[in-house]
Design an enzyme around this catalytic site. Sequence first.
Site, mmCIF file in Angstrom:
data_model
loop_
_atom_site.group_PDB
_atom_site.id
_atom_site.type_symbol
_atom_site.label_atom_id
_atom_site.label_comp_id
_atom_site.label_asym_id
_atom_site.label_seq_id
_atom_site.Cartn_x
_atom_site.Cartn_y
_atom_site.Cartn_z
ATOM 1 N N ARG A 1 7.114 -6.540 2.977
ATOM 2 C CA ARG A 1 5.603 -6.998 2.468
ATOM 3 C C ARG A 1 5.497 -6.660 0.786
ATOM 4 O O ARG A 1 5.842 -5.598 0.309
ATOM 5 C CB ARG A 1 4.494 -6.216 3.082
ATOM 6 N N ASP B 1 -8.892 -5.592 6.384
ATOM 7 C CA ASP B 1 -9.368 -6.408 5.641
ATOM 8 C C ASP B 1 -10.446 -7.545 5.812
ATOM 9 O O ASP B 1 -11.392 -7.617 5.151
ATOM 10 C CB ASP B 1 -8.049 -6.934 4.625
ATOM 11 N N HIS C 1 0.711 -1.012 -0.091
ATOM 12 C CA HIS C 1 0.074 -0.067 -0.069
ATOM 13 C C HIS C 1 0.796 1.331 0.110
ATOM 14 O O HIS C 1 0.259 2.273 0.013
ATOM 15 C CB HIS C 1 -0.990 0.036 1.116
ATOM 16 N N ASP D 1 16.572 -11.524 -3.746
ATOM 17 C CA ASP D 1 17.777 -11.053 -4.404
ATOM 18 C C ASP D 1 18.480 -9.752 -3.940
ATOM 19 O O ASP D 1 19.713 -9.612 -3.840
ATOM 20 C CB ASP D 1 17.758 -11.025 -5.973
ATOM 21 N N GLU E 1 -6.664 -12.634 5.775
ATOM 22 C CA GLU E 1 -7.244 -11.541 5.836
ATOM 23 C C GLU E 1 -8.699 -11.381 5.213
ATOM 24 O O GLU E 1 -8.951 -10.345 4.523
ATOM 25 C CB GLU E 1 -6.383 -10.076 5.584
#
Length: 266
Positions: free
Chosen positions: A73, A178, A48, A87, A152
Amino acid sequence: MNLPENLFKAKLNSLSPQFGIWSSLASSYASEIVASFGYDWMLIDGEHAPNTVPMIKEQLQSMMSYKTQPVVRAVSNDPVLIKQLLDIGAQTLMIPMVESAGQASALVRAMRYPPHGIRGVGGGLTRATRWGGITDYIGKINDELCLVVQVESRKGVENVEAIAAVEGVDAVFIGPVDLSVDLGHPGNPGHPEVQEHIRSVIAATRAAGKACGILATLEEDARRYLAWGCQFVAVGIDIDLLRRSALKNLSLYQDIDLAEATSRAY
């Protein structure tokens, strides 16, 4: 050169809770400031917040000299994106909206090299290997990688036992807002039905021998979830803390009348 130890993963099942903070300002400078506060972990939000892979890499670099552990996230469960995040040196990934054991298994495979997964080998091209400087990176990295899946939605709650049982899933993280929307109580994670589902997710996750976490910016919520069995809790969001502090600061001066203040000065 040694592989960095994932202290967040090492402490997941300890008796001491880990308190975290959400970082959504999408700035390596801001992330370094937040990392200096002493939280156990900090989420770098790629879902977000307007973070790109290079921006996340810069934030990981900015946190290196602090004890706060980064959790990244991703915006989705895309295995190509997961490969890029690993990576650049992310060791703990949080993946949103996981609703089945099949999805969880696919995420585990995305984080592992063949024959146990599909992660491509970047070798000396990647920051994760310190450009080839870490001895036997491929053989050691699974011990330090940590997969946190987010439950969620109603479907995720229904399948949480199977999700938590997947080998390679290290923890389940609950998204209360959520979940409240999906259950028909938008913006009300404190609704009894939402709370009942949260408690059932915590219980199922712990029964599977996995750690459970949650976002709880209100102290009473955080304490309740810890009592129910959560082991890592995000107790603040940088944007929210900045906004509330700035508004409080401004409110100290909004009632000042300049003419009256000037007359009093003389």
